[in-house]
Design an enzyme around this catalytic site. Structure first.
Site, PDB file in Angstrom:
ATOM      1  N   LYS A   1       0.740  -1.126  -0.038  1.00 53.78           N
ATOM      2  CA  LYS A   1       0.037   0.043  -0.092  1.00 53.78           C
ATOM      3  C   LYS A   1       0.891   1.181  -0.177  1.00 53.78           C
ATOM      4  CE  LYS A   1      -4.238  -1.971   2.202  1.00 53.78           C
ATOM      5  NZ  LYS A   1      -5.122  -1.933   3.467  1.00 53.78           N
TER       6      LYS A   1
ATOM      7  N   LYS B   1      -5.621 -11.283  -6.578  1.00 54.25           N
ATOM      8  CA  LYS B   1      -6.913 -11.512  -5.833  1.00 54.25           C
ATOM      9  C   LYS B   1      -7.656 -10.344  -6.159  1.00 54.25           C
ATOM     10  CE  LYS B   1      -5.646  -8.564  -1.871  1.00 54.25           C
ATOM     11  NZ  LYS B   1      -5.846  -8.396  -0.270  1.00 54.25           N
TER      12      LYS B   1
ATOM     13  N   LYS C   1     -10.999  -4.574  -3.378  1.00 49.57           N
ATOM     14  CA  LYS C   1     -11.743  -3.334  -3.461  1.00 49.57           C
ATOM     15  C   LYS C   1     -11.157  -2.094  -4.181  1.00 49.57           C
ATOM     16  CE  LYS C   1     -14.318  -3.977   0.911  1.00 49.57           C
ATOM     17  NZ  LYS C   1     -13.785  -3.596   2.376  1.00 49.57           N
TER      18      LYS C   1
HETATM   19  P1  AMP Z   1     -11.077  -5.901   3.557  1.00 50.72           P
HETATM   20  O1  AMP Z   1     -11.880  -5.603   2.125  1.00 50.72           O
HETATM   21  O2  AMP Z   1      -9.587  -5.695   3.225  1.00 50.72           O
HETATM   22  O3  AMP Z   1     -11.588  -5.109   4.902  1.00 50.72           O
HETATM   23  O4  AMP Z   1     -11.345  -7.399   3.932  1.00 50.72           O
HETATM   24  C1  AMP Z   1     -12.188  -7.775   4.567  1.00 50.72           C
HETATM   25  C2  AMP Z   1     -12.122  -9.474   4.809  1.00 50.72           C
HETATM   26  O5  AMP Z   1     -12.353  -9.921   3.369  1.00 50.72           O
HETATM   27  C3  AMP Z   1     -10.740  -9.924   5.181  1.00 50.72           C
HETATM   28  O6  AMP Z   1     -11.245 -11.076   6.077  1.00 50.72           O
HETATM   29  C4  AMP Z   1     -10.044 -10.299   3.963  1.00 50.72           C
HETATM   30  O7  AMP Z   1      -9.182 -11.247   4.318  1.00 50.72           O
HETATM   31  C5  AMP Z   1     -11.236 -10.688   3.092  1.00 50.72           C
HETATM   32  N1  AMP Z   1     -10.823 -10.554   1.744  1.00 50.72           N
HETATM   33  C6  AMP Z   1     -10.584  -9.811   0.963  1.00 50.72           C
HETATM   34  N2  AMP Z   1     -10.373  -9.840  -0.376  1.00 50.72           N
HETATM   35  C7  AMP Z   1     -10.463 -11.454  -0.415  1.00 50.72           C
HETATM   36  C8  AMP Z   1     -10.158 -12.117  -1.546  1.00 50.72           C
HETATM   37  N3  AMP Z   1      -9.894 -11.767  -2.717  1.00 50.72           N
HETATM   38  N4  AMP Z   1     -10.555 -13.400  -1.346  1.00 50.72           N
HETATM   39  C9  AMP Z   1     -10.798 -13.874  -0.077  1.00 50.72           C
HETATM   40  N5  AMP Z   1     -10.970 -13.106   0.947  1.00 50.72           N
HETATM   41  C10 AMP Z   1     -10.833 -11.837   0.928  1.00 50.72           C
END
Ligand code: AMP
Ligand code: TRP
Length: 334
Positions: free
Chosen positions: A111, A197, A200
């Protein structure tokens, strides 16, 4: 009963990666555990954010938690910034966390590179805030996607260091948490590149399916998604990341087993598989979207859920914080 704690940041739309990697697993396990699930709005300002969107996204995410099936008899849902103990414990843990543990974090490095000169101290400190989120609730398990594994390891290192510095050898103050990372869905990949992956922060909307996408948007994204020239679909072939990713999505959202999906799809062409996947995704998301709408139409209910959640969370968090401060030698507030 064992306790579970986890959270998601209210930044933008939730996508299938967030759902399959995290929230769906919270929902599936919820009746076995005592769950504390929160909206990580303090984490949401570690990168530049829009103040006009923050509260709105916080409520949207709370409504999505409920729409995905979290139920209030087993789960406490609350907003991170509503419980000041998170910020206070972060300061205390900051003072015992070696700087190089934070500069070594993969997510920080990734990041920070993208941010160039605009890297705030908060981005570096993000994992200590996350450790505080976890440790305040003394959970047994922390269900997250694969990308959070390193942050969980750091949390465990902080626990060991804190207990070494401030606890008697057989009476730990902070409790060691275990990550809970499911194999299937732990890493949902981008629709436009099966080696990255789903995220967002990907600039292309076509790379992800959001939980609130309309049927038309879903159909369009799957129609345009990356495939390969080979006929017949297969799991686990490293040469064919898209095939593995899309079959995994189909498997998880249809509820079929890997064997069933293999038999069904091994001779299919992409032209036959894509409409099948489209219909499956639309059908899986439809009940979530309907429930989401109903909850968003009842703001009073949503507010009462978060108010109640704050009180329950605070009761637990403040006790842990008091224990930590006593161990560090603070005077009791008068
Ligand atoms: P965040 O969007 O970073 O707040 O992530 C929220 C949750 O979603 C966390 O537990 C991440 O590990 C999970 N997560 C985010 N992106 C992925 C993805 N592409 N595949 C699986 N889990 C994800
Ligand atoms: N950092 C997590 C993410 O981006 C969100 C999060 C914040 C979290 N605090 C947490 C997850 C505590 C689990 C436990 O996905």
């Amino acid at each position: 009963r064992q306790r579970v704690l986890s959270g998601v940041q209210p930044t933008g739309n939730l996508h299938l990666g967030n759902y399959l990697g995290a929230i769906r697993n919270w929902v599936e396990g919820q009746s076995q555990y005592d769950n504390f699930l929160f909206i990580a709005d303090l984490h949401a300002v570690t990168l530049p954010h829009n103040p006009a969107e923050l509260a709105k996204n916080t409520y949207t995410l709370a409504a999505l938690y409920l729409a995905c099936g979290l139920d209030l008899t087993h789960s406490t849902i609350f907003v991170q910034s509503h419980v000041p103990a998170h910020t206070e414990l972060t300061w205390l843990l900051n003072c015992i966390t070696p700087l190089n543990w934070l500069t070594d974090m993969i997510q920080f490095k990734e990041k920070a590179v993208k941010q160039g000169e605009n890297v705030g101290v908060g981005l570096l400190d993000y994992p200590v805030l996350m450790a505080s989120d976890i440790l305040l609730y003394e959970p047994d398990k922390v269900p997250v996607g694969e990308d959070q594994k390193q942050h969980l390891e750091l949390t465990r290192d902080i626990v060991n260091r804190f207990n070494y510095l401030f606890a008697k050898p057989d009476q730990p103050v902070l409790k060691l948490p275990e990550p809970l990372i499911r194999k299937e869905g732990a890493r949902v990949m981008s629709l436009t590149d099966g080696t990255k992956k789903m995220s967002k922060s990907d600039p292309s909307e076509l790379s992800r399916i959001n939980l609130l996408d309309s049927a038309d948007e879903i159909a369009k994204k799957i129609k345009k998604c990356k495939t390969d020239p080979t006929r017949g679909l297969e799991f686990d072939n490293p040469e064919r990341p898209e095939s593995n990713n899309l079959l995994t999505l189909y498997m998880l959202l249809s509820g079929k087993t890997k064997e069933e999906v293999t038999t069904e799809c091994q001779d299919m062409g992409w032209g036959q598989f894509k409409p099948l996947l489209t219909e499956t995704v639309i059908n899986a998301l439809k009940p979530i979207q309907e429930k989401y709408q109903a909850i968003m139409d009842d703001r009073g209910y949503l507010e009462s859920v978060l108010r109640h959640g704050k009180h329950k969370a605070e009761a637990v968090a403040n006790q842990t914080l008091a224990k930590v401060k006593a161990a560090m030698g603070y005077s009791t507030p008068l």
